[in-house]
Write an enzyme that holds these catalytic residues in place. Structure first.
Site, PDB file in Angstrom:
ATOM      1  N   HIS A  68     -11.095 -27.994  25.259  1.00 55.80           N
ATOM      2  CA  HIS A  68      -9.857 -27.885  26.042  1.00 55.80           C
ATOM      3  C   HIS A  68      -9.721 -26.513  26.715  1.00 55.80           C
ATOM      4  O   HIS A  68      -9.524 -26.408  27.926  1.00 55.80           O
ATOM      5  CB  HIS A  68      -8.626 -28.111  25.159  1.00 55.80           C
ATOM      6  CG  HIS A  68      -8.564 -29.463  24.537  1.00 55.80           C
ATOM      7  ND1 HIS A  68      -9.029 -30.589  25.166  1.00 55.80           N
ATOM      8  CD2 HIS A  68      -8.077 -29.881  23.350  1.00 55.80           C
ATOM      9  CE1 HIS A  68      -8.829 -31.642  24.372  1.00 55.80           C
ATOM     10  NE2 HIS A  68      -8.249 -31.229  23.280  1.00 55.80           N
ATOM     11  N   LYS A 115      -2.422 -23.482  14.609  1.00 51.77           N
ATOM     12  CA  LYS A 115      -1.503 -24.426  13.988  1.00 51.77           C
ATOM     13  C   LYS A 115      -0.349 -23.670  13.327  1.00 51.77           C
ATOM     14  O   LYS A 115      -0.473 -22.510  12.961  1.00 51.77           O
ATOM     15  CB  LYS A 115      -2.221 -25.250  12.920  1.00 51.77           C
ATOM     16  CG  LYS A 115      -3.452 -25.999  13.414  1.00 51.77           C
ATOM     17  CD  LYS A 115      -3.077 -27.196  14.242  1.00 51.77           C
ATOM     18  CE  LYS A 115      -4.310 -28.028  14.578  1.00 51.77           C
ATOM     19  NZ  LYS A 115      -3.963 -29.178  15.444  1.00 51.77           N
ATOM     20  N   ARG A 131     -13.518 -54.066  14.354  1.00 49.68           N
ATOM     21  CA  ARG A 131     -14.030 -54.813  13.202  1.00 49.68           C
ATOM     22  C   ARG A 131     -13.046 -55.862  12.709  1.00 49.68           C
ATOM     23  O   ARG A 131     -13.440 -56.891  12.159  1.00 49.68           O
ATOM     24  CB  ARG A 131     -14.337 -53.846  12.053  1.00 49.68           C
ATOM     25  CG  ARG A 131     -15.543 -52.951  12.296  1.00 49.68           C
ATOM     26  CD  ARG A 131     -15.749 -52.013  11.130  1.00 49.68           C
ATOM     27  NE  ARG A 131     -14.599 -51.133  10.930  1.00 49.68           N
ATOM     28  CZ  ARG A 131     -14.495 -50.260   9.941  1.00 49.68           C
ATOM     29  NH1 ARG A 131     -15.461 -50.165   9.038  1.00 49.68           N
ATOM     30  NH2 ARG A 131     -13.430 -49.482   9.842  1.00 49.68           N
ATOM     31  N   LYS A 188      -3.784 -33.547  32.769  1.00 50.08           N
ATOM     32  CA  LYS A 188      -2.409 -33.061  32.901  1.00 50.08           C
ATOM     33  C   LYS A 188      -2.138 -32.630  34.338  1.00 50.08           C
ATOM     34  O   LYS A 188      -2.976 -32.010  34.996  1.00 50.08           O
ATOM     35  CB  LYS A 188      -2.167 -31.895  31.942  1.00 50.08           C
ATOM     36  CG  LYS A 188      -2.152 -32.303  30.470  1.00 50.08           C
ATOM     37  CD  LYS A 188      -1.914 -31.103  29.578  1.00 50.08           C
ATOM     38  CE  LYS A 188      -1.845 -31.511  28.112  1.00 50.08           C
ATOM     39  NZ  LYS A 188      -0.659 -32.347  27.819  1.00 50.08           N
ATOM     40  N   GLU A 195       0.654 -24.764  18.418  1.00 51.68           N
ATOM     41  CA  GLU A 195       1.255 -25.962  17.826  1.00 51.68           C
ATOM     42  C   GLU A 195       2.105 -25.559  16.636  1.00 51.68           C
ATOM     43  O   GLU A 195       1.799 -24.583  15.936  1.00 51.68           O
ATOM     44  CB  GLU A 195       0.165 -26.939  17.382  1.00 51.68           C
ATOM     45  CG  GLU A 195      -0.731 -27.428  18.512  1.00 51.68           C
ATOM     46  CD  GLU A 195      -1.789 -28.391  18.015  1.00 51.68           C
ATOM     47  OE1 GLU A 195      -1.455 -29.559  17.763  1.00 51.68           O
ATOM     48  OE2 GLU A 195      -2.942 -27.961  17.866  1.00 51.68           O
ATOM     49  N   ASP A 254     -12.299 -27.530  17.617  1.00 53.25           N
ATOM     50  CA  ASP A 254     -11.264 -28.498  17.969  1.00 53.25           C
ATOM     51  C   ASP A 254     -10.623 -28.200  19.316  1.00 53.25           C
ATOM     52  O   ASP A 254     -10.256 -29.120  20.052  1.00 53.25           O
ATOM     53  CB  ASP A 254     -10.180 -28.513  16.879  1.00 53.25           C
ATOM     54  CG  ASP A 254      -9.140 -29.596  17.104  1.00 53.25           C
ATOM     55  OD1 ASP A 254      -9.531 -30.765  17.274  1.00 53.25           O
ATOM     56  OD2 ASP A 254      -7.931 -29.271  17.124  1.00 53.25           O
ATOM     57  N   LYS A 291     -14.056 -36.953  22.719  1.00 54.46           N
ATOM     58  CA  LYS A 291     -14.565 -35.840  21.933  1.00 54.46           C
ATOM     59  C   LYS A 291     -14.379 -36.155  20.446  1.00 54.46           C
ATOM     60  O   LYS A 291     -13.541 -37.002  20.111  1.00 54.46           O
ATOM     61  CB  LYS A 291     -13.864 -34.538  22.334  1.00 54.46           C
ATOM     62  CG  LYS A 291     -12.458 -34.328  21.779  1.00 54.46           C
ATOM     63  CD  LYS A 291     -11.952 -32.964  22.155  1.00 54.46           C
ATOM     64  CE  LYS A 291     -10.634 -32.663  21.507  1.00 54.46           C
ATOM     65  NZ  LYS A 291     -10.726 -32.289  20.094  1.00 54.46           N
TER      66      LYS A 291
END
Length: 482
Positions: A239, A330, A51, A181, A215, A234, A147
């Protein structure tokens, strides 16, 4: 060992959302690295579209800053200038008519045409419609979509139907960077190119499989967005599902895109429903001045999980009786992604005085320090009898492959080059995405119906205590997150 770089055909690549974070951090730096490696032909054209109203030179300056910050490769000024000369920019109105005629005028005959949708899924249909309506895309064009591929089965079907109005399945590349990967691809090489493993790759010899994606960061800064998805949407549905498929699938008849994806689809359709007592959900708590998940999500009543662990079964001859344990979260102890295949212990030990031999274990590390580790039993050195000790046969790509192992292409680099080649092997097919949601939706619905809050866990830990008990009930233990 010297890796071979095979140049791709001449191409025009349009990046919708070119001023966004993904373009700056991954797409543009990745393309530059492939240019430095000699894989991109000098006449190729990369067109940014977004944009923002700016010129070609403005976009080149923006790209230069992103490359200098994120590319991680040294190149002389002349090489960088040559790459930036391949870049152009067209201000575009995804929902209107502005910019589309200009974009069409820049596309060249005889080049591969690829369009990267680095935008919100809500814009996929608008962009696809205008690419087709303005005659910018032809029958050989490819589109790359990021995704999330929907947030449930209904929205995934709607998204697939929208794209199918303008492009065939052979033209749609649903990108999951985990499949790019190096170690993930090596899963297939280890299984199908080594007679050592494939005869043992079944329930008769494998006790269980663990897949961990941990993570150390929380969701600070994007908590409101993350709270609409959670760990299962997520990470698990895409994954981790892809990793599970590559481990569990049958050998395809050939290393061919549809042959590989057919076998992955069979795995997803063979997944058994997951019982409520075989799932653990968690939310990280506050840690000193660091906020809790509920504070990051800006919703004190949120029941969205930042951690999930589950026991998964596959109903087929190869895997009947062998559980797969999945966990992701997380703010855990360390940042790591790995697959651990634990083999069964020997049925009988001849070393009566040295303790029972421990099970062999094959660990595939996806990050950090990509590589593989095989734990085997040997005799402990020294006199005084037969004492057994478990040792690792360790192979990191950085050590085993020399300089090429330390400078492997990023997942996005490899996947974008596959798009230009027209190779869909490492991309998800529409029926694969829908099958994954068909398995995931009942799990999410059961959580919503139960109204049970996720278990709290401390930042820097390995997750909720209940996840440990999930394994202990089966007389097994999670691998340490490190």
């Amino acid at each position: 060992m010297v890796s071979r770089v095979i140049p791709v055909d001449d191409f025009d690549l349009v990046i919708f959302g070119a001023t966004g974070d993904l373009s700056h951090r991954k797409i543009l730096p990745g393309l530059f690295r492939r240019f430095v490696a000699g894989q991109i032909p000098p006449k190729a054209q990369i067109i940014g579209a977004a944009r923002t109203d700016q010129s070609d030179d403005d976009f080149r300056a923006e790209a230069k800053a992103a490359i200098c910050e994120f590319a991680g490769v040294k190149a002389d000024d002349a090489t960088l200038a040559e790459f930036l000369g391949m870049l152009g920019y067209v201000p575009i109105d995804a929902k209107g008519e502005g910019g589309w005629k200009e974009l069409k005028s820049r596309m060249r005959d005889g080049a591969v045409h690829a369009f990267y949708f680095s935008v919100a899924p809500s814009l996929f249909g608008d962009i696809a419609e205008r690419l087709a309506g303005h005659g910018i895309a032809d029958d050989d064009s490819r589109i790359v979509v990021e995704k999330p591929f929907g947030r449930d089965l209904e929205t995934a079907r709607a998204l697939n139907a929208t794209l199918a109005q303008h492009f065939t399945e052979q033209q749609i590349y649903r990108i999951d960077h985990y499949l790019g990967k190096e170690t993930v691809q090596n899963l297939m090489a280890v299984r199908f190119a080594n007679v050592l493993f494939e005869p043992l790759w079944n329930a008769q010899f494998i006790d269980h499989v663990q897949i961990t994606v941990a993570e150390t960061v929380g969701v600070t800064g994007r908590g409101a967005y993350y709270d609409k998805s959670g760990a299962i949407r997520d990470m698990v549905q895409n994954h981790m599902m892809q990793l599970l498929c590559l481990i569990a699938m049958e050998p395809p008849y050939h290393f061919d895109p549809d042959a590989v994806r057919d076998e992955k689809l069979k795995v997803i359709r063979a997944l058994e429903p997951v019982e409520p007592h075989e799932i653990v959900r968690g939310q990280y708590q506050a840690d000193g001045d660091a906020p809790s998940y509920l504070e990051d999500a800006e919703d004190p009543a949120s029941r969205t999980e930042s951690y999930v662990a589950m026991k998964v079964r596959i109903s087929n001859w190869r895997w009947q009786g062998t559980p797969f344990y999945l966990r992701t979260g997380k703010k855990l102890r360390a940042r790591t992604s790995e697959i651990a295949i634990t083999f069964k212990e020997p049925p009988h030990s001849i070393f009566d005085d040295s303790g029972h031999p421990k099970a062999n274990e094959l660990v595939i590390r996806l990050q950090p320090n990509e590589g593989m580790n095989m734990r085997v039993m040997i005799k402990e050195p020294g006199p005084g009898g037969m004492r057994l000790v478990q040792v690792p046969l360790d192979m990191s790509f950085a050590d085993a492959l020399g300089p090429e192992g330390r400078d492997m292409p990023d997942a996005y680099e490899r996947l974008i080059m596959d798009v230009i080649r027209g190779n869909q092997t490492l991309f998800m097919r529409g029926d694969e995405v829908e099958a994954a949601w068909a398995w995931t939706d009942p799990i999410i619905q059961a959580w919503e119906d139960s109204k049970r809050a996720p278990e709290p866990y401390d930042p820097g830990s390995s997750g909720p205590d209940e996840a440990l008990r999930l394994m202990h009930r089966d007389n097994r233990r999670w691998r340490e997150i490190r």
